[in-house]
Design a protein around this motif. Structure first.
Motif, mmCIF file in Angstrom:
data_model
loop_
_atom_site.group_PDB
_atom_site.id
_atom_site.type_symbol
_atom_site.label_atom_id
_atom_site.label_comp_id
_atom_site.label_asym_id
_atom_site.label_seq_id
_atom_site.Cartn_x
_atom_site.Cartn_y
_atom_site.Cartn_z
ATOM 1 N N ALA A 1 50.789 30.170 48.483
ATOM 2 C CA ALA A 1 50.312 31.143 47.498
ATOM 3 C C ALA A 1 50.681 30.701 46.088
ATOM 4 C CB ALA A 1 50.900 32.522 47.791
ATOM 5 N N ARG B 1 52.385 41.242 51.144
ATOM 6 C CA ARG B 1 51.099 40.640 51.507
ATOM 7 C C ARG B 1 49.959 41.198 50.660
ATOM 8 N NH1 ARG B 1 49.540 40.688 57.727
ATOM 9 N NH2 ARG B 1 49.988 42.904 57.393
ATOM 10 N N ALA C 1 47.865 38.846 47.926
ATOM 11 C CA ALA C 1 46.438 38.612 48.148
ATOM 12 C C ALA C 1 45.614 39.114 46.962
ATOM 13 C CB ALA C 1 45.990 39.299 49.440
ATOM 14 N N THR C 2 45.954 40.282 46.451
ATOM 15 C CA THR C 2 45.242 40.821 45.287
ATOM 16 C C THR C 2 45.441 39.933 44.066
ATOM 17 O OG1 THR C 2 45.521 43.074 46.124
ATOM 18 C CG2 THR C 2 44.994 42.835 43.791
ATOM 19 N N LEU D 1 46.008 36.695 43.988
ATOM 20 C CA LEU D 1 45.222 35.470 44.129
ATOM 21 C C LEU D 1 43.752 35.703 43.804
ATOM 22 C CD1 LEU D 1 46.860 34.043 47.370
ATOM 23 C CD2 LEU D 1 46.799 32.885 45.163
ATOM 24 N N VAL D 2 43.234 36.854 44.197
ATOM 25 C CA VAL D 2 41.847 37.185 43.857
ATOM 26 C C VAL D 2 41.687 37.322 42.342
ATOM 27 C CG1 VAL D 2 40.038 38.933 44.071
ATOM 28 C CG2 VAL D 2 41.344 38.228 46.085
ATOM 29 N N LEU E 1 41.359 31.198 45.924
ATOM 30 C CA LEU E 1 40.711 31.961 46.991
ATOM 31 C C LEU E 1 41.019 31.398 48.373
ATOM 32 C CD1 LEU E 1 37.126 32.827 45.668
ATOM 33 C CD2 LEU E 1 39.021 34.396 46.101
ATOM 34 N N VAL F 1 44.083 32.916 50.194
ATOM 35 C CA VAL F 1 44.117 34.336 50.571
ATOM 36 C C VAL F 1 44.185 34.522 52.084
ATOM 37 C CG1 VAL F 1 42.868 36.531 50.498
ATOM 38 C CG2 VAL F 1 43.017 35.109 48.448
ATOM 39 N N LEU G 1 47.226 36.525 54.270
ATOM 40 C CA LEU G 1 46.962 37.683 55.124
ATOM 41 C C LEU G 1 47.406 37.441 56.565
ATOM 42 C CD1 LEU G 1 43.432 38.761 53.808
ATOM 43 C CD2 LEU G 1 45.645 39.800 53.303
#
Length: 426
Positions: A28, A85, A89-90, A92-93, A186, A189, A193
């Motif tokens: 990440a 998590r 993830a958010t 990275l988006v 992306l 991600v 997860l």
């Protein structure tokens, strides 16, 4: 449950789940580093295409660096509230959206919004707050080593992306390079997860090398209040302000000066951008080794002594840098790259260890505030160095100023008093 202690100690399974969490965290940070490490390569192409001043572009970079840091303590609190998590993830988006949308910009305010605000918030939601959270939750043994490895993810991102991005910029332009880094963020991600659990309990284990007494339950309410209270309580201690001062200078002399302006400064002296970017990537190679070694040393040597030595050596290398620039690559510049690379973010493991000693279970959030000072320092240095270049036509004053700041950081680090026993905030 009787098998849990065996899992915590690293027995009963071939790979303790803590190592999977650490691996996902490393990837990440690597994905976010793809865009965090490349602004220096994009300064000249943006200046050439749009005619924006170096100072204006540096302002966007300063916003990015400042938000990268100021987001950290709140991100650490959000990880407590919503889970690691989801937050990662958010984030990275966000990095991918900000990087990808830069290809449509036509005005400098859009650069500030996308490169500065969106990417700054995304990368800041991971960064060192993520490292501190994962290390504190998942590890009791090997904390210094793991913090060094995870911190080195940014350096590895530099290693992987800088020469690649510089080559793409030279052959196809800066837009494909921005899209490349968006795709890299992306791509991580799904890994996050799948493999990054919020706590060891979610994986049916105890912290690596720990027992049930080492488990700290996440605080699920009041994320903003948690971050602000941690700042209020920590600010009453001298240790906090000494760490803040040292890390402000750390950020100013790494991300602010060298990462942001090394490539443009080398270009000023006739060195091709791809060559300068390769040198900066070489910094990343040696930083990977230096930071991991620093984590190993932090488990064995007084962290204050390590910090003092790191800052003193960094100041010396910055003082010697200006005469080394030239059209051709020389042995002295290579020596600087090796020397500076070993010291780049070697400061993080001992700083994190001192924060953990002083602030206990809430050290991840407190370290988020300390790291915020790192990025504020980086933002100030990035902006000031750009303005110095516009005003004087040279970066020399900025390099010498950074050397002086490192001397100050050495004194601040050696002045820290360690508690005889950990003294967590209550």
């Amino acid at each position: 449950m009787s098998a849990a202690p065996a899992v915590a100690a690293g027995r009963g399974r071939r790979v303790h789940p803590a190592w999977w969490a650490a691996g996902a965290t490393f990837l990440a940070l690597l994905g976010a580093a793809g865009f965090r490490s490349t602004p220096g390569v994009l300064v000249e192409p943006l200046h050439a295409e749009f005619g924006w001043g170096i100072g204006a572009i540096s302002f966007a970079l300063a916003v990015n660096l400042a938000l990268f840091g100021m987001t950290a303590p709140f991100a650490a609190a959000l990880m407590e509230r919503f889970g690691v998590r989801r937050v990662v993830a958010t984030a990275l988006v966000l990095v991918a959206v900000g990087a990808g949308c830069t290809v449509f910009m036509t005005a400098v305010w859009q650069l500030v919004l996308l490169w500065g605000v969106v990417v700054g918030l995304g990368t800041g939601s991971m960064a060192m707050a993520l490292v501190a959270t994962v290390v504190n939750r998942w590890f009791v043994a090997r904390r210094g080593l793991v913090s060094g490895v995870l911190t080195a993810a940014t350096a590895t991102g530099q290693l992987v992306f800088l020469p690649l991005v510089a080559g793409v910029v030279e052959s196809a332009g800066w837009r494909p390079a921005a899209l490349l880094t968006a795709a890299a963020a992306l791509a991580v991600v799904p890994v996050v997860l799948l493999f990054l659990k919020d706590t060891p309990a979610d994986a049916g284990a105890l912290p690596y090398g720990g027992t049930a007494d080492d488990v700290v339950a996440p605080q699920r309410t009041g994320a903003a209040r948690l971050a602000l209270r941690a700042l209020t309580d920590a600010s009453r201690t001298g240790t906090f302000w000494l760490l803040v001062g040292g890390f402000f200078i750390c950020g100013a002399t790494t991300a602010g000066l060298v990462q942001s302006h090394f490539v443009p400064a080398a270009h000023d002296h006739g060195m091709p951008a791809t060559t300068a970017a390769s040198l900066l990537a070489l910094v990343g190679i040696f930083d990977l080794a230096g930071t991991i070694c620093s984590g190993w040393l932090t488990d064995r040597i007084d962290p204050r002594m390590l910090l003092g030595a790191y800052y003193a050596l960094r100041g010396l290398s910055l003082f010697l840098l200006p005469p080394l620039f030239g059209t051709d690559l020389n042995a002295s510049m290579l020596a600087f790259v090796v020397f500076y690379g070993l010291d780049w973010v070697a400061t993080v493991p001992p700083t994190m260890a001192l924060a953990r000693e002083a602030f206990g279970a809430r050290s991840a959030v407190v370290f988020g505030w300390v790291f915020a000072s790192h990025q504020v320092g980086a933002a100030c240095a990035a902006l000031v160095a750009g303005l110095v270049r516009d005003a004087l036509g040279s970066y020399d004053v900025a390099w010498y100023g950074g050397a002086v700041l490192c001397v100050v950081a050495t004194g601040l680090s050696l002045a820290i008093r360690r508690p005889r026993l950990p003294a967590p905030l209550v």
